[in-house]
Design an enzyme around this catalytic site. Structure first.
Site, PDB file in Angstrom:
ATOM      1  N   SER A 120       0.987  -1.333   0.023  1.00  0.00           N
ATOM      2  CA  SER A 120       0.068   0.155  -0.015  1.00  0.00           C
ATOM      3  C   SER A 120       0.800   1.333  -0.121  1.00  0.00           C
ATOM      4  O   SER A 120       0.343   2.406  -0.099  1.00  0.00           O
ATOM      5  CB  SER A 120      -0.769  -0.007   1.436  1.00  0.00           C
ATOM      6  OG  SER A 120      -1.494  -0.980   1.485  1.00  0.00           O
ATOM      7  N   HIS A 141      -1.379  -2.976  -7.207  1.00  0.00           N
ATOM      8  CA  HIS A 141      -2.169  -2.684  -5.825  1.00  0.00           C
ATOM      9  C   HIS A 141      -3.355  -2.892  -5.946  1.00  0.00           C
ATOM     10  O   HIS A 141      -4.465  -2.102  -6.717  1.00  0.00           O
ATOM     11  CB  HIS A 141      -1.598  -1.015  -5.595  1.00  0.00           C
ATOM     12  CG  HIS A 141      -2.210  -0.633  -4.080  1.00  0.00           C
ATOM     13  ND1 HIS A 141      -2.500   0.555  -4.064  1.00  0.00           N
ATOM     14  CD2 HIS A 141      -2.603  -1.210  -2.990  1.00  0.00           C
ATOM     15  CE1 HIS A 141      -3.098   0.783  -2.646  1.00  0.00           C
ATOM     16  NE2 HIS A 141      -3.009  -0.409  -2.250  1.00  0.00           N
ATOM     17  N   GLU A 153      -4.422  -0.506  -9.028  1.00  0.00           N
ATOM     18  CA  GLU A 153      -3.385   0.682  -9.282  1.00  0.00           C
ATOM     19  C   GLU A 153      -2.073   0.059  -9.483  1.00  0.00           C
ATOM     20  O   GLU A 153      -1.496  -0.746  -8.733  1.00  0.00           O
ATOM     21  CB  GLU A 153      -3.355   1.504  -8.004  1.00  0.00           C
ATOM     22  CG  GLU A 153      -2.541   2.788  -8.058  1.00  0.00           C
ATOM     23  CD  GLU A 153      -2.431   3.610  -6.615  1.00  0.00           C
ATOM     24  OE1 GLU A 153      -2.369   3.182  -5.477  1.00  0.00           O
ATOM     25  OE2 GLU A 153      -2.359   4.896  -6.728  1.00  0.00           O
TER      26      GLU A 153
HETATM   27  N1  NAD Z   1      -5.933  -4.873   3.740  1.00  0.00           N
HETATM   28  C1  NAD Z   1      -6.051  -4.122   3.035  1.00  0.00           C
HETATM   29  O1  NAD Z   1      -7.083  -3.328   2.846  1.00  0.00           O
HETATM   30  C2  NAD Z   1      -4.852  -3.706   1.797  1.00  0.00           C
HETATM   31  C3  NAD Z   1      -5.370  -3.040   0.764  1.00  0.00           C
HETATM   32  C4  NAD Z   1      -4.397  -2.889  -0.296  1.00  0.00           C
HETATM   33  C5  NAD Z   1      -3.232  -3.360  -0.002  1.00  0.00           C
HETATM   34  N2  NAD Z   1      -2.634  -4.029   1.048  1.00  0.00           N
HETATM   35  C6  NAD Z   1      -1.527  -4.614   1.265  1.00  0.00           C
HETATM   36  O2  NAD Z   1      -1.281  -5.757   1.112  1.00  0.00           O
HETATM   37  C7  NAD Z   1      -0.257  -6.541   1.702  1.00  0.00           C
HETATM   38  C8  NAD Z   1      -1.109  -7.475   2.586  1.00  0.00           C
HETATM   39  O3  NAD Z   1      -2.050  -6.975   3.482  1.00  0.00           O
HETATM   40  P1  NAD Z   1      -2.917  -8.042   4.364  1.00  0.00           P
HETATM   41  O4  NAD Z   1      -3.917  -6.952   4.921  1.00  0.00           O
HETATM   42  O5  NAD Z   1      -3.446  -9.160   3.424  1.00  0.00           O
HETATM   43  O6  NAD Z   1      -2.185  -8.458   5.427  1.00  0.00           O
HETATM   44  P2  NAD Z   1      -2.405  -9.867   6.549  1.00  0.00           P
HETATM   45  O7  NAD Z   1      -1.817  -9.716   7.728  1.00  0.00           O
HETATM   46  O8  NAD Z   1      -3.805 -10.056   6.499  1.00  0.00           O
HETATM   47  O9  NAD Z   1      -1.682 -10.951   5.627  1.00  0.00           O
HETATM   48  C9  NAD Z   1      -0.343 -11.220   5.515  1.00  0.00           C
HETATM   49  C10 NAD Z   1       0.124 -12.580   5.402  1.00  0.00           C
HETATM   50  O10 NAD Z   1       1.526 -12.623   5.046  1.00  0.00           O
HETATM   51  C11 NAD Z   1       2.200 -13.761   5.784  1.00  0.00           C
HETATM   52  N3  NAD Z   1       3.604 -13.641   5.781  1.00  0.00           N
HETATM   53  C12 NAD Z   1       4.261 -12.859   6.551  1.00  0.00           C
HETATM   54  N4  NAD Z   1       5.650 -13.260   6.210  1.00  0.00           N
HETATM   55  C13 NAD Z   1       5.572 -14.210   5.166  1.00  0.00           C
HETATM   56  C14 NAD Z   1       6.678 -14.640   4.180  1.00  0.00           C
HETATM   57  N5  NAD Z   1       7.806 -14.295   4.448  1.00  0.00           N
HETATM   58  N6  NAD Z   1       6.306 -15.499   3.471  1.00  0.00           N
HETATM   59  C15 NAD Z   1       4.796 -15.821   2.925  1.00  0.00           C
HETATM   60  N7  NAD Z   1       4.033 -15.259   3.769  1.00  0.00           N
HETATM   61  C16 NAD Z   1       4.185 -14.328   4.915  1.00  0.00           C
HETATM   62  C17 NAD Z   1       1.349 -13.958   7.196  1.00  0.00           C
HETATM   63  O11 NAD Z   1       1.379 -15.166   7.771  1.00  0.00           O
HETATM   64  C18 NAD Z   1      -0.006 -13.231   6.791  1.00  0.00           C
HETATM   65  O12 NAD Z   1      -0.750 -14.530   6.650  1.00  0.00           O
HETATM   66  C19 NAD Z   1       0.357  -5.401   2.619  1.00  0.00           C
HETATM   67  O13 NAD Z   1       1.436  -5.102   1.790  1.00  0.00           O
HETATM   68  C20 NAD Z   1      -0.735  -4.285   2.414  1.00  0.00           C
HETATM   69  O14 NAD Z   1      -0.116  -3.006   2.768  1.00  0.00           O
HETATM   70  C21 NAD Z   1      -3.833  -4.124   2.071  1.00  0.00           C
END
Ligand code: NAD
Length: 297
Positions: A120, A141, A153
Site C-alpha cells: 500500500s 495494488h 493501481e
Molecule cells: N488489507 C487491505 O485493505 C490492503 C489493501 C491494499 C493493499 N494491502 C497490502 O497488502 C499486503 C498484505 O496485507 P494484508 O492486509 O493481506 O495482511 P495480512 O496480515 O492479512 O496477511 C499477511 C500474510 O503474510 C504472511 N507472511 C508473513 N511473512 C511471510 C513470508 N515471509 N512469506 C509468506 N507469507 C508471509 C502472514 O502469515 C499473513 O498470512 C500489505 O502489503 C498491505 O499493505 C492491504
C-alpha cells in the site's frame, strides 16, 4: 509475456482475494504462506466467498470446483515460485520483510518472471533495488475486497520496463479489473489522496468542528462517498492509516502529512477500528449496527 502460472505470497486478507481472483480467471495459482494454518483459513475464506457469488447467481458450482482446483497451497517460498511467470507478493506490510522476500524471489524464481507487490505504501523502487531485475519489478495494488473492487493501481518503479507495465495492464483487464498506471512516489495516488482526507476528517473531530456522525454524513450525502472517512478509517485499520501517513510525512518531508495527534493517541491506546472492536465507532461481533464510540458522544 505469456502469464499462466501465478504465485501469490501471503495468504492473509489480500492474498486470499488475489488467489481467488486469478484462480477464477483460469490461472494456476500457488498460494504461499509461512503459516500453514493461514493457508487452510484462506481456502475456507475463498470457498465461503465463492458460495456468496453462487447465491447471487454470478458463478456456478462447476466454476467453484475449477477455481478451488486451480489453487495449490505451499509453505516454502522457493518451492512455490519455481514455475511462476508472475509473483504477486501480499505479505505483511513491513519493509525489512518485503526486502528479504524480494531478495529470495529474485534468487529462486525463473529469470523472466515478473515480481509484483501489492504494497500500500512501500517504495517499488526500493523493493526493486534489492533484486537484479529492477526492470521486472512493479506494483500491483489491489483494493479490499479484491474479488469485488474494480481498481488495480499499477505502480511503475523508477526502472520498470514498458513491456512489463503493458503485460500487467493487459492481465488486469483479463481479470475483469480497471488498471490505472501511476509512478512511484510516496502513497502512489490512492493513498496520497485518501490518507490526507482521512487525516483532515480526524482533525475536524479533534478540533470540535463536528461530531463523528456529522463528518461522515457530510461526506456521504454531500460528496456521494459510499462510506464516510471516519468509518473508512476504522475499516482500513487506524494503525494502517497512521503508518501510511508517516510514509507520506517522511517521503515528502512536508508537515501537512503528519498524523493528527488524536489518531496517534488512538493507535497508541489500541483503538484500531473494526479489527480491535472500537475506533470512531464501536463494533459488536455479528451486528451490522453502526454506533459512534462512547468517547465521541
Ligand atoms: N488489507 C487491505 O485493505 C490492503 C489493501 C491494499 C493493499 N494491502 C497490502 O497488502 C499486503 C498484505 O496485507 P494484508 O492486509 O493481506 O495482511 P495480512 O496480515 O492479512 O496477511 C499477511 C500474510 O503474510 C504472511 N507472511 C508473513 N511473512 C511471510 C513470508 N515471509 N512469506 C509468506 N507469507 C508471509 C502472514 O502469515 C499473513 O498470512 C500489505 O502489503 C498491505 O499493505 C492491504
Amino acid at each position: 509475456m505469456n502469464i499462466k502460472n501465478v504465485t501469490v505470497i501471503g495468504a492473509g486478507t489480500m492474498g486470499n482475494g488475489i488467489a481467488h481472483l486469478f484462480a477464477q480467471s483460469g490461472f494456476l495459482v500457488n498460494l504461499v504462506d509461512v503459516n500453514a494454518a493461514q493457508l487452510e483459513k484462506a481456502i475456507q475464506t475463498i470457498s465461503k466467498n465463492i458460495d456468496r457469488q453462487i447465491s447471487k447467481g454470478t458463478i456456478t458450482e462447476e466454476q467453484k470446483k475449477n477455481t478451488i482446483a486451480n489453487i495449490s497451497t505451499v509453505t516454502d517460498v522457493a518451492g512455490g515460485v519455481k514455475e511462476a511467470d508472475l509473483i504477486v507478493e501480499a505479505a505483511t506490510e513491513n519493509i525489512e520483510l518485503k526486502l528479504k522476500i524480494f531478495k529470495q524471489l529474485d534468487d529462486t524464481a525463473p529469470a523472466n518472471a515478473i515480481l509484483a507487490t501489492n504494497t500500500s505504501s512501500i517504495s517499488i523502487t526500493k523493493i526493486a533495488s534489492v533484486t537484479k531485475r529492477a526492470s521486472h519489478v512493479i506494483g500491483m495494488h489491489f483494493m479490499n475486497p479484491v474479488p469485488v473492487m474494480k481498481l488495480v493501481e499499477i505502480i511503475n518503479g523508477y526502472a520498470t520496463e514498458q513491456a512489463v507495465t503493458d503485460s500487467i495492464v493487459e492481465l488486469s483487464k483479463q481479470l475483469g479489473k480497471v488498471p490505472c498506471v501511476v509512478n512511484d512516489y510516496p502513497g502512489f495516488i490512492a493513498n496520497r489522496i485518501l490518507m490526507p482526507m482521512i487525516n483532515e476528517a480526524i482533525y475536524s473531530l479533534y478540533e470540535g468542528v463536528a461530531g463523528v456522525e456529522e463528518i461522515d454524513t457530510v461526506m456521504k450525502l454531500g460528496m456521494a462517498h459510499p462510506m464516510g472517512p471516519l468509518q473508512l478509517a476504522d475499516f482500513i485499520g487506524l494503525d494502517v492509516c497512521y503508518s501510511i501517513l508517516n510514509v507520506l510525512h517522511d517521503g515528502f518531508g512536508n508537515p501537512k502529512y503528519a498524523p493528527c495527534p488524536l489518531l496517534t493517541n488512538m493507535v497508541t491506546a489500541g483503538y484500531l477500528g473494526v479489527k480491535s472492536g472500537e475506533g470512531f465507532y464501536k463494533y459488536v461481533a455479528g451486528s451490522k449496527d453502526l454506533t459512534v464510540s462512547g468517547r465521541f458522544k
